[in-house]
Design an enzyme around this catalytic site. Sequence first.
Site, mmCIF file in Angstrom:
data_model
loop_
_atom_site.group_PDB
_atom_site.id
_atom_site.type_symbol
_atom_site.label_atom_id
_atom_site.label_comp_id
_atom_site.label_asym_id
_atom_site.label_seq_id
_atom_site.Cartn_x
_atom_site.Cartn_y
_atom_site.Cartn_z
ATOM 1 N N LYS A 151 5.456 -14.552 1.304
ATOM 2 C CA LYS A 151 5.459 -15.348 0.075
ATOM 3 C C LYS A 151 6.912 -15.358 -0.386
ATOM 4 C CE LYS A 151 3.680 -17.681 -3.323
ATOM 5 N NZ LYS A 151 3.251 -19.089 -3.136
ATOM 6 N N ASP A 178 -0.431 -18.471 0.682
ATOM 7 C CA ASP A 178 -1.370 -19.440 0.086
ATOM 8 C C ASP A 178 -1.675 -20.576 1.072
ATOM 9 O OD1 ASP A 178 1.288 -20.204 -0.214
ATOM 10 O OD2 ASP A 178 1.060 -20.982 -2.256
ATOM 11 N N TYR A 212 0.823 -1.207 0.000
ATOM 12 C CA TYR A 212 0.000 0.000 0.000
ATOM 13 C C TYR A 212 0.866 1.271 0.000
ATOM 14 C CZ TYR A 212 -4.423 -2.460 1.123
ATOM 15 O OH TYR A 212 -5.553 -3.258 1.103
ATOM 16 N N ASP A 245 -10.282 -10.591 5.825
ATOM 17 C CA ASP A 245 -11.627 -10.869 5.295
ATOM 18 C C ASP A 245 -11.927 -12.360 5.428
ATOM 19 O OD1 ASP A 245 -12.183 -8.193 4.497
ATOM 20 O OD2 ASP A 245 -13.278 -8.936 2.745
HETATM 21 C C1 IPM Z 1 -9.787 -2.714 5.060
HETATM 22 C C2 IPM Z 1 -10.302 -2.220 3.731
HETATM 23 C C3 IPM Z 1 -9.360 -1.163 3.171
HETATM 24 C C4 IPM Z 1 -7.972 -1.748 3.061
HETATM 25 C C5 IPM Z 1 -9.829 -0.597 1.818
HETATM 26 C C6 IPM Z 1 -11.218 -0.034 1.932
HETATM 27 C C7 IPM Z 1 -8.840 0.375 1.230
HETATM 28 O O1 IPM Z 1 -10.453 -3.280 2.845
HETATM 29 O O2 IPM Z 1 -9.660 -1.883 5.988
HETATM 30 O O3 IPM Z 1 -9.521 -3.904 5.195
HETATM 31 O O4 IPM Z 1 -7.674 -2.428 2.082
HETATM 32 O O5 IPM Z 1 -7.179 -1.498 3.952
HETATM 33 MN MN MN Z 2 -10.042 -5.211 3.717
#
Ligand code: IPM
Ligand code: MN
Length: 348
Positions: free
Chosen positions: A185, A218, A135, A246
């Site tokens: 990875k 993975d 990022y 997630d």
């Molecule tokens: C999270 C979200 C954010 C991220 C997005 C909305 C940019 O998915 O906080 O997990 O990727 O950090």
């Molecule tokens: Mn996220």
Amino acid sequence: MTTYKLALIPGDGIGVDVTDAAMQVMGAAASRFGFALESENFPWSCAYYLEHGTMMPEDGIETLRGFDAIYLGAVGWPATVPDSVSLHGLLLPIRKAFNQYANIRPHRLLPGVEGPLKAEGFDILCIRENTEGEYSGAGGRVHEGKDNEVAVETSVFTRAGVERILRFGFEQARARRGHLTSVTKSNAQKYSMVFWNEVTRELAAEYPDVTVSHMHIDAMAAKMVMAPQDLDVVVASNLFGDILTDLGAAIQGGLGFAASANINPDRSAPSMFEPVHGSAPDIAGKNIANPIAAIWSGAQMLEHLGEAEASAAVLSAIEAATAKGIGIRPGLNTTDEITAAVIAALEA
Ligand code: IPM
Ligand code: MN
């Protein structure tokens, strides 16, 4: 009486619904435990962008700096503002500007919640690097729209950045069950991830009481589904941590349960608390969003502010509500009903 100054950024979509719910619970916790919360609302969002051409004012970061903590609902309304614009104009700059380098995301099943797995009894603390890595924002595009177009987006891993997140992970592991899993990875990414592994090994020498596993991303994805109960603290880079959390949310029953804290551990700037879920435009404003992730994030905020007892009480209240079956499945209860049940348990 101690008063904490909170900056509220409800943002977009259900961010507004769940911020309201979380603040009702925080208010109840404050009255019960004898501290005060003074909050200021900032309307920074995609709607704000449409009016002003920016997600927040130019001095937005400096404005937030004066607060004890920031609480954010969700950002994004892709029908009107591309996510790449809205997120780079609000959420991501705050994480970076305030050195909120540790994104803490707990994954466990609340009482009464049935996850999609056969596994039970897992309790994972994911520590996601939150300021650099994939990022970093370093990159660019040339020859746009042409056949020879090139897009480059470079991950940036600094020794300072990698060391501080791993150290944070080791400290958490030491305070929990003494196990740290570092996710990379490094078989494919031979510079950044091999470097990450080296730093992990160097630090491991300082934490002989913590056992360390190295996993590739993975294999880690499979492990979180097949044997999540074997995991304790998981440390991962920004993007890997994003994806894994997630997955973590899914195995704990859904995004409505996944809390998150963007922590600046040295406290040189405010930390920010926000549920993992996004703005969910399809269910916004309908009083059906699950506020539990948001309330749990509020509990993380109370803990960070030094109100450990209130934080624990809010978590217990969430657990008391779900143990009664409140909010354990989508569509079962309204946002208001879940919020009221948590408050009732907190005041009982
Ligand atoms: C999270 C979200 C954010 C991220 C997005 C909305 C940019 O998915 O906080 O997990 O990727 O950090
Ligand atoms: Mn996220």
